[in-house]
Structures are given as structure tokens and as C-alpha cells.
Design an enzyme around this catalytic site. Structure first.
Site, PDB file in Angstrom:
ATOM      1  N   HIS A 465       0.828  -1.209   0.000  1.00 15.30           N
ATOM      2  CA  HIS A 465       0.000   0.000   0.000  1.00 15.30           C
ATOM      3  C   HIS A 465       0.866   1.264   0.000  1.00 15.30           C
ATOM      4  CE1 HIS A 465      -3.238  -2.569   2.292  1.00 15.30           C
ATOM      5  NE2 HIS A 465      -3.147  -2.887   1.017  1.00 15.30           N
ATOM      6  N   PRO A 466       1.838   1.387  -0.912  1.00 20.97           N
ATOM      7  CA  PRO A 466       2.662   2.602  -0.921  1.00 20.97           C
ATOM      8  C   PRO A 466       1.839   3.814  -1.358  1.00 20.97           C
ATOM      9  CG  PRO A 466       3.123   1.297  -2.877  1.00 20.97           C
ATOM     10  CD  PRO A 466       2.194   0.473  -2.019  1.00 20.97           C
TER      11      PRO A 466
END
Length: 549
Positions: A465-466
Site C-alpha cells: 500500500h505505498p
């Protein structure tokens, strides 16, 4: 080649923008390096571990050695395919918590509070099984469904959460996120309902959208204005011109890279690579955030997990049933139950997430050695650690340098220990006792702070989930990269709309809020007044100041 708008990236936000711009009669060219999403590896929900481990569909990036995680390099899958990461992700649908967006607004993203974004979530959704029209959409392009929860482990997990004293929430994407309940997914009629299926393919059918395959090398900027995109198609660069605007939606790893390659970023860093400066924006590539998680695995007393299908014949049977009927175990991502809890009193809204899975297996498909089992993926939602994306070189073919700087803030260790201990308490409830044989990992011997920390250091993985690497803020904020209308500060005719713009990471999985950003950005691009703000109030645990649950 000419279009009104040129969008770089056919991912979650890019597809949504292409759809809305085409719907308004605009001509759109979408540039995508990856190829087709056809075939069972992407479209069959249960096959989710395959595309994110295939170089055909994944950019193959990884972090630099992470100093607080034993210098491990963590894989960072990003979709290199039509639909972007929505075509290779776990299909879990989480909007984020209402307070996440109120926080955004407080950080300078004016007009992005929960009241402002809820109408866009409703516009994009077709919710099947949600909590009603006050909070959920019913006729949008993105179908949201729930798994059948036919395996008894799912409801046992939810019941264990209730027995431990947590709420049961009928719809964590509705009024109340906090608690345990059914998990939602971007699955429709047994297929992955990616941004490509929901948005891009209908937009292409309208005749207003064309997709061009190639590597975007840089944004062409003339006299301070973005006028097109230089694209490499098999070693022959050419420029696609934008009549109105260029829109960057290439992911929180590739969008800042492209800005820097185009001369927009920290001046000293661009000078290191011999790139002429267009706009000195020190926030480009900074503020990198992610969710880190561990798999807490338990051996099963009963042979009811999915392990019985974890062999060639079992997988073939599931695949055949799905191919011929679109139904069965192949039609689910197997994430059908979940939880959102608070780690301690004084935390206003959930900061720990649970994905429950009725098999003990890793994302890379490696199953636990003990056979029948199950697991939760868990970790803190709001790490204070921040990393950065920088250029490896001025060559567009080189992957960026990714440093998450995971676990660099001492509070992250406290939050993670709390997650481990609270999870053990949940699995010790009577609802789970018929099923739990023993804890596989971390293992019952891992009890002290030091032992738990060592397990985290060795085993924590990215939840993929960058975000946050070109954050939204007011134009006078030196670290902001885009303003609240997604315009890149310092350059005309250029917008950026994807998870890069998140000022702070949202609770849960990021596909939903990334699509919402594309939906709302489309209205700003078209010069439309935003949808009217909602007056719906989220439920916040009234005892949050004094009670953990």
C-alpha cells in the site's frame, strides 16, 4: 498523435479519469506500459497470488535494504498491465475511515474531508450487500460484493471478535468501520472487477478513449506548461501531444519518478543526475508511507481449511469449475471476514486491521508446513515512519530507489506489539477453540517485547500500500506537490491523481481511495463544481478516550 487529455497510467485512478472525461465528450489517450489483462490468472479471484508474482504483470520493484528490518529487501509489486495494481491486487475493498479524510483536509487538502469525498465514493460504487443508500452507492461502475462465508472459520472469527468485546459492524465501508464483520471485494459475477473492467473498457467502447502501449519517458514541458508526453515504443521515442492537459497517474512509485525525470522535484537531487530544473519541489518523492503486516498463523484442529485444495488436482478442479461456471472457490479471493480495532484507549478510530484467510499461506503461494491452518494478516494502520522515492539515474528504464524506512519510529514497535497481543486474545475466545490447535507463528514461545520485535524484524512484509510521494496541500506549502485540484504546483497544464497525492495513508487497502481520487480529480479537470458535500456522520466509539474497546 493528439488528444484533449493524455493520461499516463491505466491504473485505478487513471481508468476512472478516462471514463469520466470520455463521458463528458473529451478525447483521451491513455499511455500504459503493460499489456492485456485477459486470461484466468488475473480474472479468477482465487488466483490472486499469481499475477503479483509474474513479471508479465508486475514491475518487479523492491525496496533498498531496510535498516530496521534486518536489512531485508522487501518486494513491492505494482501492476504493469491494463488496470494497474487493481488487476494484480487482493481485490479487498476498503474506503478508508472517515477521519482519514478529515485528517487530509486538516493537512491542507481543502475540499477532501469525509463530507466532500463520501459523494464520490457513492458515485463510483455499485454496492451489493452494503448498509443502505445514505452511505453506499448503488449504480456506479465499480461493483462491490461480499463472499458467501460458507467456511465456518469466517463466522467463528467474527464471533471471536464479538466475544472479546469488540463491536460487530454490518458494513465497515458504511457508517461504522470499527469492529468485526464481512469483508468486501471488487469481484463481480465471479470475476475480478478491476478498474480496467469497471472503467477503462466501457470508456474505450465509447470511442473517446484510446490506449497506447509504451514507456512514458518524460513529460514534455514548454515555457512552463506541460504539452505532451515522450513515449518509447520499442526504442523509437515519439511525443503524444495534449491539447488541454497531461495527467499523471502512474503509481506512488512511478509518478514521482516521472516528475523528477521531467525536471520537477528537489533541485539538488535533479542536479546530481544532470536533469534540467523546471520546478523545485522538495516534496516530490518524499513522505513515502505503506502498511506493514505480519501473518499470524494457527494450525487447525479440524480439516476444514483450504489446505485440502492446495495440490495440483485441487487447484485444477477449482479452476475448471470457475472456467465453466464462474462459481465456486475460484470466484472468491478468500478474504471474506475482517476486523478493524483500536490498539489502546485514546486512539479515536481503528489503527489495526485484520484480513482473515482460511488457509495458512503466504502471498507468494508458499503454504505453511503444518497442513491445515488459517491466518490473519495484521499490522498498524498509521505508522509514523516516512521514506522516500528517488532516482537511480536519469535513464527512464531504471527502477526508482525505494526506501520505506519501515519501523524507524519507536511508536511503530509499540503498535505492532499491541497488534500481536490483541490478536492472540481474539484467537483464544471460545468461538475459535474448536478450530485452534496451536499458534504456528510467531509461536507460543514468542512472548517478550524483545522476542516479538525479533519476529517482526524477520517476518514483517509490505501490505503493498505505498502512497504519499507527491502529497496534496495548499499552494504555499513548500512540501506540497499538488494543490487540492490535483494541479502540479509550479507547472501549468499538468495534474497528478493517484495514491501519490495522499497526505496520510488511509485505513485499509488503497484501491478504493485511489479510484475515488480519480473520480474527484475528473470533476476538477472538467472545471465542474464538486458534488454537494454530505451531512452523514460516521460512528466513532463514544468511549474511545477511556477504553480500548
Amino acid at each position: 498523435m493528439y488528444a484533449d487529455y493524455v493520461i499516463i497510467g491505466a491504473g485505478s485512478a487513471g481508468c476512472a479519469m478516462a471514463y469520466r472525461l470520455a463521458e463528458a465528450g473529451r478525447r483521451v489517450t491513455v499511455i500504459e506500459f503493460g499489456g492485456s489483462d485477459a486470461g484466468p490468472f488475473i480474472q479468477m479471484p482465487a488466483a490472486l497470488s499469481y499475477p503479483m508474482n509474474m513479471s508479465r504483470y508486475d514491475w518487479g520493484m523492491h525496496s533498498e535494504p531496510e535498516p530496521h528490518l534486518g536489512n531485508r529487501q522487501l518486494v513491492t509489486p505494482r501492476g504493469k498491465v491494463i488496470g494497474g495494481s487493481s488487476s494484480i491486487n487482493g481485490m479487498v475493498y476498503v474506503r478508508g475511515h472517515a477521519r482519514d479524510f478529515d485528517t487530509w483536509a486538516g493537512m491542507g487538502a481543502d475540499g477532501w474531508a469525509y463530507a466532500d469525498v463520501l459523494p464520490y465514493f457513492k458515485r463510483m460504487e455499485s454496492s451489493h450487500g452494503g448498509s443502505g443508500a445514505e452511505f453506499r452507492g448503488t449504480d456506479g461502475p465499480l461493483h462491490i460484493t461480499r463472499g458467501p462465508r460458507s467456511n465456518p472459520l469466517f463466522n467463528a472469527f467474527i464471533e471471536a471478535g464479538r466475544e472479546a468485546g469488540y463491536p460487530v459492524t454490518p458494513d465497515y465501508n458504511g457508517q461504522a468501520q470499527e469492529g468485526f464483520g464481512p469483508m468486501e471485494a471488487t469481484i463481480w459475477k465471479g470475476r475480478r472487477w478491476s478498474a480496467a473492467n469497471a472503467y477503462l473498457k466501457p470508456a474505450q467502447a465509447s470511442g473517446n478513449v484510446q490506449v497506447v502501449r509504451g514507456l512514458a519517458r518524460r513529460i514534455v514541458i514548454e515555457n512552463g506548461r506541460a504539452t505532451g508526453v515522450e513515449v518509447d515504443q520499442g526504442g523509437a521515442p515519439f511525443v503524444i501531444r495534449a491539447g488541454r492537459e497531461v495527467i499523471l497517474a502512474a503509481s506512488s512509485l512511478n509518478s514521482p519518478k516521472l516528475l523528477m525525470l521531467s525536471g520537477i522535484g528537489p533541485a539538488a537531487h535533479l542536479a546530481e543526475h544532470g536533469i534540467a530544473l523546471v520546478a523545485d519541489r522538495p516534496g516530490v518523492g518524499a513522505n513515502l508511507q505503506d502498511h506493514l503486516e505480519i501473518y499470524m498463523q494457527f494450525a487447525a484442529k479440524q480439516p476444514i481449511s483450504l489446505y485440502k485444495y492446495w495440490n495440483l488436482w485441487g487447484k485444477a478442479a477449482i479452476g475448471a469449475q470457475w472456467l465453466f461456471t464462474g462459481k465456486g472457490l475460484g470466484a472468491s479471493n478468500q478474504f471474506e471476514a475482517c476486523g478493524f480495532i483500536r490498539s489502546k484507549a485514546g486512539v479515536e478510530y481503528p489503527d489495526i486491521q485484520y484480513h482473515f484467510l482460511p488457509i495458512a499461506v503466504r502471498y507468494d503461494g508458499k503454504v505453511a508446513a503444518e497442513g491445515h491452518g488459517f491466518q490473519v494478516h495484521t499490522g498498524p494502520m498509521r505508522s509514523r515512519s516516512r521514506g522516500a522515492v528517488t532516482l537511480r539515474s536519469a535513464d527512464p528504464n531504471d527502477a526508482p530507489v525505494i526506501r520505506f524506512n519501515y519501523m524507524s519510529d519507536p511508536t511503530d514497535w509499540q503498535d505492532f506489539r499491541a497488534a500481536v497481543r490483541l490478536t492472540r486474545e481474539i484467537f483464544d475466545q471460545s468461538a475459535m477453540r474448536p478450530f485452534v490447535k496451536h499458534e504456528i507463528q510467531p509461536g507460543a514461545a514468542v512472548q517478550s517485547d524483545a522476542e516479538i520485535d525479533a519476529f517482526i524484524r524477520d517476518h514483517a512484509e509490505s501490505a503493498y500500500h505505498p502512497c504519499g510521494t507527491a502529497r496534496m496541500g495548499r499552494r504555499n506549502d513548500p512540501m506540497a506537490v499538488v494543490d487540492p485540484e490535483c494541479r502540479v504546483i509550479g507547472v501549468d497544464g499538468l495534474r497528478l491523481a493517484d495514491s501519490s497525492v495522499f497526505p496520510q495513508i488511509t485505513n485499509g487497502n488503497l484501491n478504493g481511495p485511489s479510484i475515488m481520487v480519480g473520480e474527484k480529480a475528473a470533476d476538477h479537470i472538467l472545471g465542474r463544481a464538486p458534488l454537494a458535500a454530505s451531512n452523514q456522520e460516521p460512528w466513532i466509539n463514544p468511549a474511545w478516550r477511556t477504553s480500548q474497546r
